[in-house]
Design an enzyme around this catalytic site. Structure first.
Site, PDB file in Angstrom:
ATOM      1  CD  GLU A 200      -2.762  -1.379   2.364  1.00 53.47           C
ATOM      2  OE1 GLU A 200      -3.756  -2.105   2.265  1.00 53.47           O
ATOM      3  OE2 GLU A 200      -2.413  -0.836   3.428  1.00 53.47           O
ATOM      4  CD  GLU A 272      -4.967  -5.821   2.169  1.00 52.67           C
ATOM      5  OE1 GLU A 272      -5.790  -5.016   2.650  1.00 52.67           O
ATOM      6  OE2 GLU A 272      -3.777  -5.868   2.523  1.00 52.67           O
TER       7      GLU A 272
END
Length: 622
Positions: A200, A272
């Site tokens: 991320e 995710e």
């Protein structure tokens, strides 16, 4: 995982334009091609926007779990639970700070740190592995998995290729773990399909060269890939941090068409997908999720995905992290449980979501799914009331004099636990203001409790950092400020989240200088040297001890609802933090940490001077 709530999307965008690509991602029978790790060399290729395993289309059905959050004795059980639900891959984070406690001091073998053994268990159980080794992982873990010792450098810039201290530490970490990872890659007969580069990053920075450097560092150490990144689509579009040639994982997003325009010929998948969510101290209730509709569409369309998480586990010890806004406000520490509303709950039991997901997987399976493993046994134990064992105030180490407050990391190289600030104040009392108390402080005047301040902004807590000291008659008073810490912030820009007192201490707006400061890390060494009390102490800051006798063993939840705020150990294992702010009131205790016969409970409470009963119950929720 992504902290931002707006990424919790559960509806797929239209994909009609991609129908031809989806057909190409399945076998002639219309079912995903299945392969299992068998110790032989295999090849995962990224071709024409699809995963190919040994030249044939392959659907990754992954669920995430983290070895460090699961007692090692239960690793195989949790892997089998994921397989029985219908998954073929286990995704794992490596928490760097769990493996390197101090610069150059690595432990890759003890307890639940032996990630190599976990990966080999996955292979034994016929499961592939998606490895996410960081160096940064987020994961609601302390400091996002980075070692807090980095914060001992006053000007450190983490996740920055231009910071020499940070990059030297990253190289040391990769040097330590890469030799253990390389033999486990799919091309060498291992189960690891691909390796994620950082995590991320677009939610933090925009330096694509940083990601390129990390990838080259893995390659130099024998990890050839394939590689992936994972982030929110909007962040990647804004920061332009797609790593060319890498698998593009979408976190909480399903706009494959837009993502494919970025990734080109590399596959796009759900990096995710959230069947649950995290919970913070002070939340009204435990977070839940609803992912069945999204999962159904992913399976129908043959999309690859990773469920974050299939099983969360527990933030044992000091593992729980925290979130905050980029200016360090709105501090939200994560609770000890990482149950996460996951399909497999904290102690390994199947939830209603598990059974719903299993039906979906079964409808798309080429062969019958394995039987669901039995849930490990759970036990109760009768209420027991601890007795005072030691007083913090009788166990203070030699103080360090400082002119002005400094962070624990800078002053003591202390990562977690407590710190005490002590000073005599002459004359009448007044308004004591503690700027930058991280993260919770109790204030005493001449040994008498006055009040507490908290960094957590919550309607059930008194707001502000001001404490009104009692007014005297020209006398002096000894003021003690005992500061407790939660986990370091692990997401966003607030990464220099040092603990202790990081601002000024003022009395009626006059800055108070020259404090005596004591380091109280609550680590194993500190706990072992505690001097027992001679008589029952009356001042808050007490260690309480109890013995529970067990004739049978099993998992248990230790109910701390009648206590205030502190820490709980069982047989020397730190289960984690408790706090009556809730919503968590019960701490998970695995059977492997208990023994037949006598078991020792140790409690440190910031507020209580009188012990309350403690009992063992069978579930996290009342």
């Amino acid at each position: 995982m992504q902290r931002r709530d707006f990424l919790r999307l559960t509806v797929l965008t239209p994909l009609a334009a991609l129908s031809s690509r989806l057909v190409a991602g399945t076998a002639a029978s219309g079912m995903p091609v299945e392969r299992m790790p068998d110790g032989q060399s295999h090849r995962l290729e990224l071709s024409s926007q699809h995963f190919l395993l040994d030249g044939r289309p392959f659907q990754i059905r992954s669920g995430e779990m983290h070895p460090i959050r699961i007692p090692a004795e239960y690793w195989r059980h949790r892997i089998r639970m994921a397989k029985a639900m219908g998954l073929n891959t286990i995704a794992i984070y490596l928490m760097w700070n769990a493996l390197e406690s101090a610069p150059g001091i690595f432990d890759l073998k003890s307890g639940n740190r032996d990630f190599v053994r976990f990966i080999k268990l996955c292979q034994e159980e016929g499961m592939w592995v998606y490895l996410r080794p960081g160096p940064y992982v987020c994961g609601e873990w302390d400091f996002g998995g980075l070692p807090p010792y980095l914060l001992r450098h006053p000007d450190v810039r983490v996740r920055d290729k231009g910071d020499p201290d940070y990059m030297a530490a990253v190289r040391r970490y990769l040097d330590a773990v890469a030799p253990h990872i390389a033999p486990l890659m799919v091309g060498r007969g291992g189960p690891i399909l691909m390796v994620q580069v950082e995590n991320e990053y677009a939610s933090f920075g925009h330096d694509l060269d940083y990601l390129k450097l990390l990838r080259s560092m893995w390659q130099e150490r024998g990890i050839e890939g394939p590689f992936s990144i994972s982030d929110g689509l909007g962040q990647i579009q804004k920061q332009q941090t797609y790593l060319p040639g890498a698998v593009l994982g979408l976190d909480g997003d399903t706009d494959f068409e837009a993502a494919q325009k970025i990734a080109g010929e590399a596959p796009v998948w759900i990096g995710e997908g959230y069947p649950g969510w995290l919970t913070h101290w002070g939340d009204k209730d435990f977070a839940r999720g609803d992912y069945a509709g999204t999962l159904r569409q992913l399976l129908e369309q043959g999309r690859s995905f990773n469920l974050y998480v299939v099983h969360g586990g527990t933030n044992f010890g000091f593992g729980a992290g925290a979130n905050a806004k980029d200016d360090y406000s709105h501090f939200e520490p994560v609770i000890t449980s990482y149950d996460y509303g996951a399909p497999i709950d904290e102690r390994g039991a199947a939830t209603p979501d598990y059974h719903a997901f299993r039906k979906l997987f079964a409808a798309h399976a080429q062969r019958p799914l394995p039987e669901v493993p039995a849930t490990p046994p759970v036990i109760r134990f009768a209420p027991v009331t601890p007795v005072a064992h030691a007083s913090l105030w009788d166990n203070l180490p030699q103080a360090t004099p400082v002119r002005a407050p400094q962070a624990n990391e800078l002053l003591f190289a202390q990562d977690h636990g407590l710190v005490l600030y002590r000073r005599k104040i002459h004359g009448e009392g007044g308004a004591l203001t503690i700027d930058g108390a991280r993260d919770y402080a109790t204030v005493f005047s001449d040994g008498l409790y006055v009040d507490a301040v908290s960094r957590v902004e919550n309607p059930r807590l008194r707001k502000g950092s001001r404490v009104d000291l009692p007014r005297g008659k020209g006398k002096s008073a000894l003021v003690d400020i005992l500061v407790d810490s939660f986990g370091h912030v692990g997401f966003g820009q607030a990464m220099a989240d040092r603990k202790g007192i990081v601002g000024s201490i003022r009395l009626d707006e006059n800055v108070l200088e020259h404090w005596d400061v004591c380091s109280l890390p609550l680590d194993d060494g500190f706990i072992r040297q505690l001097k027992p009390v001679v008589s029952a102490p009356s001042r808050a800051g007490i260690f309480f001890k109890a013995t529970i006798r067990l004739d049978q063993l099993g998992d248990s939840y230790i109910d701390m609802a009648r206590w205030t705020k502190g820490y709980l150990w069982i047989n020397g294992h730190l289960l984690g933090r408790y706090w009556n702010l809730g919503p968590q009131q019960r701490l998970y205790c695995p059977a492997s940490w208990l023994r037949r016969g006598d078991n020792e409970l140790l409690v440190f409470d910031m507020h209580q001077t009188v012990a309350a009963p403690i009992e063992g119950v069978t579930s996290l929720h009342a």
